[in-house]
Structure formats: structure tokens, C-alpha cells
Design an enzyme around this catalytic site. Sequence first.
Site, PDB file in Angstrom:
ATOM      1  N   LYS A 115       0.642  -1.329  -0.286  1.00  0.00           N
ATOM      2  CA  LYS A 115      -0.738  -0.184  -0.296  1.00  0.00           C
ATOM      3  C   LYS A 115       0.578   1.105   0.072  1.00  0.00           C
ATOM      4  O   LYS A 115       2.336   1.151   0.519  1.00  0.00           O
ATOM      5  CB  LYS A 115      -0.690   0.101   1.507  1.00  0.00           C
ATOM      6  CG  LYS A 115      -2.310   0.908   1.016  1.00  0.00           C
ATOM      7  CD  LYS A 115      -2.621   1.229   2.078  1.00  0.00           C
ATOM      8  CE  LYS A 115      -3.926   2.612   2.943  1.00  0.00           C
ATOM      9  NZ  LYS A 115      -4.927   2.085   3.731  1.00  0.00           N
TER      10      LYS A 115
ATOM     11  N   SER B  75      -9.379   2.154   3.277  1.00  0.00           N
ATOM     12  CA  SER B  75      -9.073   2.648   2.240  1.00  0.00           C
ATOM     13  C   SER B  75      -7.658   2.332   1.438  1.00  0.00           C
ATOM     14  O   SER B  75      -7.601   2.589   0.046  1.00  0.00           O
ATOM     15  CB  SER B  75      -8.543   3.948   3.146  1.00  0.00           C
ATOM     16  OG  SER B  75      -6.768   2.834   3.848  1.00  0.00           O
TER      17      SER B  75
ATOM     18  N   SER C 182     -10.151  -0.515   7.335  1.00  0.00           N
ATOM     19  CA  SER C 182      -9.643  -0.430   5.972  1.00  0.00           C
ATOM     20  C   SER C 182      -8.985  -1.235   5.318  1.00  0.00           C
ATOM     21  O   SER C 182      -8.298  -1.466   4.150  1.00  0.00           O
ATOM     22  CB  SER C 182      -8.932   1.017   5.783  1.00  0.00           C
ATOM     23  OG  SER C 182      -9.223   1.923   5.782  1.00  0.00           O
TER      24      SER C 182
END
Lengths: 96, 486
Positions: free
Chosen positions: B78, B153, B177
Site C-alpha cells: 500500500k 481505504s 481499511s
Amino acid sequence: MSLTRRDVEGIAHLARLQVTEQELPVYVDSLSKILSFVEQLSAADTAAVEPMAHPLEGEVQRLRPDEVAESDRHEKYQANAPQVKAALYVVPRVIE
Amino acid sequence: MSLHTHSIAALAEGLAARRFSAVELAEHFLKRIESANPRLNAFVTITRERALADARRADEARAKGGAPRLAGVPIAHKDIFCTDGIRTSCGSRMLDNFVAPYDATVVEKLARAGTVLLGKTNMDEFAMGSSNETSYYGPVRNPWDLAKVPGGSSGGSAAAVAARLAPAATGTDTGGSIRQPAALVGISGIKPTYGRVSRYGMIAFASSLDQGGIFAASAEDCAYLLHAMAGFDPRDSTSVDSPVPDYVGELGTPVKGLRIGLVKEFFGEGLDAATAALVQASIDRYRRLGAEIVEVSCPSLPLSVPTYYVVAPAECSSNLSRFDGVRFGYRCENPKDLLDLYKRSRGEGFGAEVKRRIMTGTYVLSAGYYDAYYLKAQKVRTLIANDFRRAFAAADLLVCPTSPTPAFDLGSKVDDPITMYLNDIYTIGANLAGLPAMSIPCGFIGHLPVGLQLIGPHFGESRILSAAHAFQRETDWHRRTPAAYA
């Protein structure tokens, strides 16, 4: 909870955020809604309840000895700076 | 070649037996990424050369002998994890030009474990969002249906694993998330206990809630990766100094006798009926496997969303004050003075949702409001943590839905923050109490996957993973892939 334009301008100033004329009414509306939404917390009975200090019971922030542990890498770090002169960060004049 | 459907164990075994090389494996995934990414937008940076260099090193280590067990296994990070020499944007214009000067501990540990870095994945800006629509680089699309969101997210990491563009990808979870996107794209994702995985080099959002974790197809795959990521790090003052269990070795722990708690408050209004039916069927499956099902109550849990939307914005307003247009990140053009530099750099560098949260946080922390909002929320947080503590006296694990509905349409909630925030109603509690929790696929509604959430007591990762593994030995939901990416 209903905020005014002036309230939001004040919050934006404290947060050092420029908010445009177009954005302002959107934030007045959504921040008012969010604050109304979180107001339901006031109904919870928290008399004699301690505020949480750490998610893990008994854990505290660890301290370390104040010893130099890193080498000087300012050149690498400053490669990301918008403006640098003689290893110093450059900003607009602050003192006239 | 179907290397992209192999488990981590099968990849490691194939690499060890030299049936394929790490370079071949990296090429296989890079080709898949390069072909799918224009549609999915799951990656913001593809690190082709770095991947091939990592892979060559893994092949050499395998040839020499004594290579770590994940040597040559490709992963994605990420874009919230700092990667030395590679742009680390956090999904924001603010960091569009930021080349991290060091590696996050998670990045360093996974590199040392022999993994191959394929690239950096898209995400909601500064991890603030539940749909991956707040990214400066545009939304990620759900591989099961391009008109749907992948969740957020960590939407890019989730979509990448779901489309089998990477066998595993890192994520972070502040309010759901990792778990919510895992549910919405039909994969497995675990958020460990607060402090289990180092946050050094992980860009901060809300420091009392943030925790790094992992996405993969199965619980078994997650166990391999989590074992390599977890552990004490003196560079993170919230990192917990306790030994990392053998997550892989303990996967076979039987479910028989396990006490599974159903939190009454998690099965009330707002839960989609079809989702509830799939969760109920999963609970029945656990019962057949020998688990004992008990009902528990967490009366303060319905306050978790409003609690979170005081605590998280407050902490983010403080954390994001570091972005000042001076030391790194975006700077506005021609600032007329220092105040103008701060305000316009931040006003132009941050997107709408980030600004909304910074302002919410600034308000609840400001003079005269601190007690009414922040202190009150931290007290309610104590009540929620106490509820969970009582629940774990009666149950070993809690099982509930991950998300109230399957993936929703892109654009359908982005203008209504409260509706968007309510997506996290089942996930936020674990963050507020610092608990480990995981989402695993438990069925489909139409063509869209549904997630089952398992929540454990502090440091109960091993129990969560073994219970998830037992479920996945009986089901094949986690093996399903979208037809376009089979």
C-alpha cells in the site's frame, strides 16, 4: 449542531487550510452534519469512567535513552524539500 | 501458466523445487498488472525493474541454499508504507512528488524475508475513505464489477489480490481499511492487535488506532506473511515487545470446543438481509465443526461510529499538521507570506475528505470543545473496550458481518459523509479496543462477494487465523476469482 460560515472560516484558519468560496458552503453543511451525528455521544453515561489512555491495558508509551542513534542524512532528506539553500529550508520572509 | 492461483505455500514450494524461477514468477505477475491496471487502477506505481532485481537476488539465494521461505514470493505495498527511493504518495497530491528516503519496518522485514516488490497500490487519500474514491489518482475499481467500489481505504491492495495481480499485499486498518475492502472483493485480510506490527515508516493517520496488516487469498497465506511482518521494533514507541507465535504452525488448531460469540448489537437494523443469511450459514458451519455458539452483548458498541469520528479526525488534524509546504511535499506557487504558504499549500495539496476530517478534528480539539467531544469520546471508548473484555470472558472469538452490504456503486455515497462512515459500523469497534480482526469470504450475493468477520482478544491472531483456516478447508469462496482475471 449548526455551524455558520464564520465558524468554518475560523476552523479553517486554525487548521491553516485555505478554503475557497465554492468549498465553504459544502463544509458548512457537512461539518454541521458530522457534529450533529457525533452529538449522540453526549447521551452515554460516562460518570466515573476513565478516558482511554492506551488501547492495550497496562501498556504505556515506551521511553528510550536520549542517545544519538542516527547518522546525519540531511542531504537525502532535504532532496524532498521544495526549496533549500545551504542546507537550510527556505520560506518567505517572516521578519521585515 | 496459472501461477497466480497458487497459494503462498505452493509458490514457495515451487520456487524451492526450482519448477519456476523467481524471475519467471515476477514476470508473470508484472504482465498481469500491466494488462489489468488500466481498468482497475489498483497500482499507482509499478516497480518493474526493482521487482526483477529482487527476483534475481531471490533466485541466487535459492541456488546457494539457505534462502528464507518466502524468497521470490511477489508482493505489493500500500502506498502508505515508505519505500526507500520509490515515490510514496499516500494517495495524495500533497505527496505526489515525495520519494521516501528510507524503508518502513514492514517493507524492510518483508524484503529481508525474500519477497519481491511488484509495486505500490492505490488508496484513499491518507487512508481516509471507505470506497477508494478519495485518491488523488482516481478510484480503484472492483474486479468483480467495474461499476462498484472495491472498498477502502486499502482498495488498491485488495483489488490487486482479488484480481490475482499479486499473491499478497500490505494494508493498513484504522477503522476497517483492511477488512472492509477484503470483504467487498472476496479475499482474506487481517488487522493485527494494535502494536503487533511496527508502524515505523507507515504514514500516520490516527495514531491510537492505526495498524498495518495483510491481504491474501486465504488465511493460510496471511499467516505466512503476518509471521514475517510482526514483531517488536524499537523505532515504534507503540510496538509491543512480545514473541511472535508460529502462525503457520498453529493453523491446524481445531475448532472443536471453540466458543464463538455472537454480538447481539451486530445483528440489528441496517444489516442487509442477504448478508445476514450468509453470516448465519457460516455460524451454522462453525457449529457443525464443533464450535459452541454463545450470545454476548456489547451495549456501547452502537456508539462506535460517532466515537471514531471524533477520535480519528482529532488525531489526524494533529498528525497532518506536519504537511506545511516547507520540509517536504507540495508547496503552492508564489506564496506571499508564510501564512499564505501554509494555507495554500495545505488547501491545494489536500483533497476534500482530508480537509473535512482535519477541520472536524481541529474543531473537537479546540478550546471549549475538548471536554465535550474528545474527552467524552475517549470515555465512551473505555466503555466499548470494557464491553469487549466482558464478551471475551464468555467467548474465544466473536463472529459477525464485516460490512452491512456488498460492494456499492462508484459515486453513490461519496457526497454523503455520514452514509459513507456507516459502512464501518462493524469494523470500527476492533480499532477502538485495539483488537485483532479478520475478514474472510463467506459467499456471494449475485456476483458480489460477502465477508465474514472474526474478532479476537488482544494477541489472538493465531486463534483467528486457525478458525478462518478451518472454515476455508470446508469452503471454496476464497478460491473464486472474477472471470476476467481467472
